[in-house]
Each structure stands twice: as C-alpha cells, then as structure tokens.
Motif scaffolding. Structure first.
Motif, PDB file in Angstrom:
ATOM      1  N   SER A 186       0.455   7.287  -7.608  1.00  0.00           N
ATOM      2  CA  SER A 186      -0.492   8.370  -7.338  1.00  0.00           C
ATOM      3  C   SER A 186      -0.638   9.311  -8.520  1.00  0.00           C
ATOM      4  O   SER A 186      -1.528  10.143  -8.554  1.00  0.00           O
ATOM      5  N   GLY A 237       0.889   3.581  -3.248  1.00  0.00           N
ATOM      6  CA  GLY A 237       0.319   4.892  -2.979  1.00  0.00           C
ATOM      7  C   GLY A 237       1.249   6.014  -3.397  1.00  0.00           C
ATOM      8  O   GLY A 237       0.801   7.080  -3.815  1.00  0.00           O
ATOM      9  N   VAL A 238       2.571   5.778  -3.310  1.00  0.00           N
ATOM     10  CA  VAL A 238       3.542   6.816  -3.671  1.00  0.00           C
ATOM     11  C   VAL A 238       3.840   6.799  -5.160  1.00  0.00           C
ATOM     12  O   VAL A 238       3.831   7.828  -5.830  1.00  0.00           O
ATOM     13  N   ALA A 270      -0.629  11.593  -1.352  1.00  0.00           N
ATOM     14  CA  ALA A 270       0.100  10.333  -1.450  1.00  0.00           C
ATOM     15  C   ALA A 270      -0.034   9.523  -0.169  1.00  0.00           C
ATOM     16  O   ALA A 270      -0.199   8.288  -0.192  1.00  0.00           O
ATOM     17  N   GLY A 280       0.817  -1.208   0.000  1.00  0.00           N
ATOM     18  CA  GLY A 280       0.000   0.000   0.000  1.00  0.00           C
ATOM     19  C   GLY A 280       0.846   1.252   0.000  1.00  0.00           C
ATOM     20  O   GLY A 280       0.557   2.215  -0.736  1.00  0.00           O
ATOM     21  N   ALA A 281       1.918   1.283   0.793  1.00  0.00           N
ATOM     22  CA  ALA A 281       2.789   2.456   0.820  1.00  0.00           C
ATOM     23  C   ALA A 281       3.482   2.658  -0.517  1.00  0.00           C
ATOM     24  O   ALA A 281       3.564   3.788  -1.035  1.00  0.00           O
ATOM     25  N   TYR A 282       3.956   1.547  -1.113  1.00  0.00           N
ATOM     26  CA  TYR A 282       4.680   1.689  -2.383  1.00  0.00           C
ATOM     27  C   TYR A 282       3.765   2.181  -3.487  1.00  0.00           C
ATOM     28  O   TYR A 282       4.083   3.143  -4.192  1.00  0.00           O
ATOM     29  N   THR A 312      -3.544   8.107  -0.055  1.00  0.00           N
ATOM     30  CA  THR A 312      -3.643   7.002  -1.022  1.00  0.00           C
ATOM     31  C   THR A 312      -2.933   5.760  -0.502  1.00  0.00           C
ATOM     32  O   THR A 312      -3.431   4.638  -0.612  1.00  0.00           O
ATOM     33  N   SER A 313      -1.773   5.953   0.073  1.00  0.00           N
ATOM     34  CA  SER A 313      -1.030   4.824   0.626  1.00  0.00           C
ATOM     35  C   SER A 313      -1.810   4.155   1.750  1.00  0.00           C
ATOM     36  O   SER A 313      -1.881   2.925   1.840  1.00  0.00           O
ATOM     37  N   GLY A 361      -3.116   0.535   1.408  1.00  0.00           N
ATOM     38  CA  GLY A 361      -2.568  -0.389   2.400  1.00  0.00           C
ATOM     39  C   GLY A 361      -3.659  -1.098   3.170  1.00  0.00           C
ATOM     40  O   GLY A 361      -3.571  -2.305   3.431  1.00  0.00           O
TER      41      GLY A 361
END
Length: 398
Positions: A135, A131-132, A148, A127-129, A151-152, A156
């Motif tokens: 985006s 989302g960044v 970002a 999710g973190a990856y 979104t992450s 996530g």
C-alpha cells in the motif's frame, strides 16, 4: 501423480511456459519500462531472486498437464516465496492461472476441488497480503488502516475473480472432455451391439440354411441304406435327392456369404413362392405335410413377413423330420392384419422333442424371426404332439 500424455504436448507445454516466462518476467526488467523495474533492481529483491521465483511459477505451468497435483504444489511454493520476500504482484503470476486451469481440467475430482479452494483461498490471502505490504504506507492510524483494508479487499476481489475464472474455465474444459469420452463410449457400444446383432443373424441364417438341408440329407441317406438291398431304384432316387438338396444348400450358403460381404438386404431372399420347393424337399425326406391355407393371402405380403414365414416353416419342418413320425399338419391363416402359423407333428418315442427355452438354436431362431417383425411365437408339447405357433403382423412391426 503423472498423467500419460504425448511427447508433443509435453514439448508444447514447455515451449509455451518458456515463452510465457519471457513475456511476463522480462518486461519489468527492461530499464525505464516502469517503476517496478527500479523497485526490483534497487529494492530488497535482487534480479536473480526475482527471476528464480518466475522460473518456479512458470515451471509449475510447464508440468501442469503432465502432473496437475505436482504443479499445484510447486505453484504454492512459488507464491509463498514471492510473498515471503515482499515482492508485489508481477506479470509472471499469470502462470498460477495456468496451473489452476490444469487442476480443474485434467486433475482428479479431489484435486479439482483442491484447486478451487486454492483459487478462492489464494486470492483472499494474496489480496490481504499485497494490500497491506504494497500500500506504500505503514498502518499507523485509522485512516491508513482503512486504506489498507480497502486496498486488500479490492485486490483480493480481483485476485479471486481472476483465479476462480481460470479454475472455472478448466472445469468447463473438463466437461467438454467428459462429453467427448461419453460420445466415444456410446459409439463403441453401438458398434459392439451392431456386431452382436450381426453375429446372431449369421448364426440364425446359417442354422436355417444348413440344418434343414442336413436333416433332409440324413433322412434320405438312412432310407437309401435300408432300401439298397431290396429296392436299388429307391436308393438311386434317394441319392439323387441328396445331391439335389446338397446343391441347393450350397447355393443358399453362397448367397448367405454374399450377403455377409455386403449388406443384409443384398441378394435374393426366400418368398412364399419358394414354399412349394420347401414342401417338396420335406416330402423327399419321407415326411408328408398336410397343408391348409385358410384364409388365403389378401395381397402381396411384405418381403420381411414372407421371409419370416418361410424360415419359421423351414425350421419347424426340420424339427418334424428329426423328432416326428412322418405326420405333419401345417396351417396358414392370412388375415387382413396378420398371418397365423401353426405346425403340429406327432412325437415319437418318449417325446424328447425340443422345448422353447432349452439350448436349441432352431426354436431360438424362430422366436427371433417372429420378434424381428413384431410378432409372437410359442412352442409346446400338447399330448403326443409338438405344436409351434406364430403370429406375424402384416402391417409391420408392432
């Protein structure tokens, strides 16, 4: 590392993985199906690289049942390759859910917890990856950074939810499999216990039938041998008794074998009416029992009680023939709620009569007869006598 599974399951897993790959990896490649198709073809990833990652992930799903540990490692390799090239979430990531299910369902306990950690950690990392990197914007100011981050967090949460649910479904299936195994083990234990009880019953019945008859035959044969020279008519009478006893024993053994072929309750069982025949056989063996019945039976006792009384008396009188001097006292007391049995016989020689607890099938069999109907049993030497006592409840097992 590798579980033993049938070839059928392995083939089904491979075919299912091929179908899963075709449905999930092929759809984005259809021209005009979505913006993702143009992104894959025209973006930093080539079509061949995209297909390669899909093959890796669904290949892990194909071997998930055969080797959950290896499948989890391969799935992590595919996920790392996917993220290292900047590929966004794609439908073939569903293969990872299959792998997580397998780690919880068929893996070891340690692997199941590793799979749970992978579901949680992989969802947060993914999710973190995504989302960044997906985006659509570079993080240049606070607003874009906030977008970002949101979104992450959203991706996530979705990834963690999907992965944990898949892993939890595997845990649920694991519990189902363990429950089935426990039930199978319990059924097997019940079968083994029933077989052991049947073997004990067979040994007890065979001992009761054969030992008594052989004791009478041996006593008669010894008497006939000593009387043959001086009193031939006594020897002839003894031989007749031997033949009669042997025929009765053969009939009892045949009845027992008939019961073993069917059920324990099939076929006639000895009752109180057969006690007179038993006492007559004992008299023919040279032992004169003194029989006392006080009080008399208040009615018709249950069949199980009659059988237990008969077998206990039969074995006790057999021991009196073997170890006694010919004097036996039998007392039966039929009370409204119980029957009391007592057999006393004098012990000859050094008093080497059997004692309860020693390796004697007869005393063990009498004790089991009493316990099966809820009664008690005791056997001991009292002075120069060997005493057998049993108390059986007439109203049923206590």
């Amino acid at each position: 590392m590798f579980r033993r599974i049938s070839r059928t399951w392995l083939v089904l897993d491979i075919v299912g993985a091929v179908i899963g790959f075709s449905l999930t990896a092929g759809v984005p490649l259809v021209p005009g199906s979505s913006g993702l198709s143009a992104w894959i073809v025209d973006g930093p990833w080539s079509t061949s690289a995209y297909v390669l990652v899909g093959v890796v992930i669904w290949g892990a799903a194909a071997i998930a049942r055969l080797s959950p540990a290896l499948a989890l490692g391969v799935a992590w390799v595919g996920a790392v390759l996917q993220m290292s090239a900047g590929l966004p979430p794609v439908p073939f990531d569903a293969g990872i859910l299959v792998v997580l299910f397998a780690t919880a369902a068929w893996g070891s306990t340690r692997l199941a917890w590793i799979g749970g950690a992978s579901a949680l950690g992989g969802g947060l990392i993914g999710g973190a990856y995504f989302g960044v990197t997906w985006s659509g914007e570079l993080v240049t100011d606070a607003a874009s950074a906030l977008r970002a981050a949101l979104t992450s967090a959203l991706l996530g949460a979705l990834f963690v939810l999907a992965m944990v649910m898949s892993w939890g479904a595997g845990l649920l299936w694991r519990v189902v499999l363990q429950s089935r195994a426990t039930q199978a083990a319990r059924r097997q234990a019940e079968v083994l216990a029933a077989e052991e009880q049947e073997r004990v019953r067979i040994a007890r019945d065979m001992h009761d039938v054969v030992a008594h008859s052989l004791a009478v035959v041996i006593a008669q044969a010894d008497g006939a041998r000593y009387a043959a020279a001086s009193r031939p008519e006594t020897a002839t009478e003894a031989l007749g008794t031997i033949a009669q006893t042997a025929r009765a024993a053969l009939s009892d053994v045949r009845m027992l074998l008939t019961q073993l072929r069917h059920r324990q309750g099939d076929g006639p069982q000895p009752t109180l009416a057969d006690l007179e025949t038993l006492f007559a056989q004992v008299r023919q063996a040279g032992v004169e029992p003194r029989i006392t019945v006080d009080p008399m039976p208040p009615g018709e006792p249950p069949g199980a009680i009659q059988l237990a009384v008969y077998r206990i008396l039969q074995e006790a009188l057999t021991n009196a023939i073997r170890h006694g001097d010919g004097a036996v006292a039998v007392h039966l007391g039929w009370h409204p709620d119980r029957v009391e049995i007592e057999i006393r016989n004098a012990v000859v020689g050094d008093g080497s009569a059997p004692v309860l607890g020693e390796a004697g099938h007869g005393l063990i069999g009498m004790r089991e007869r009493a316990q099966l109907v809820g009664g008690g049993f005791a056997a001991e030497r009292v002075g120069g006598e060997f005493v057998v006592r049993a108390t059986l409840p007439i109203g049923g097992a206590a």
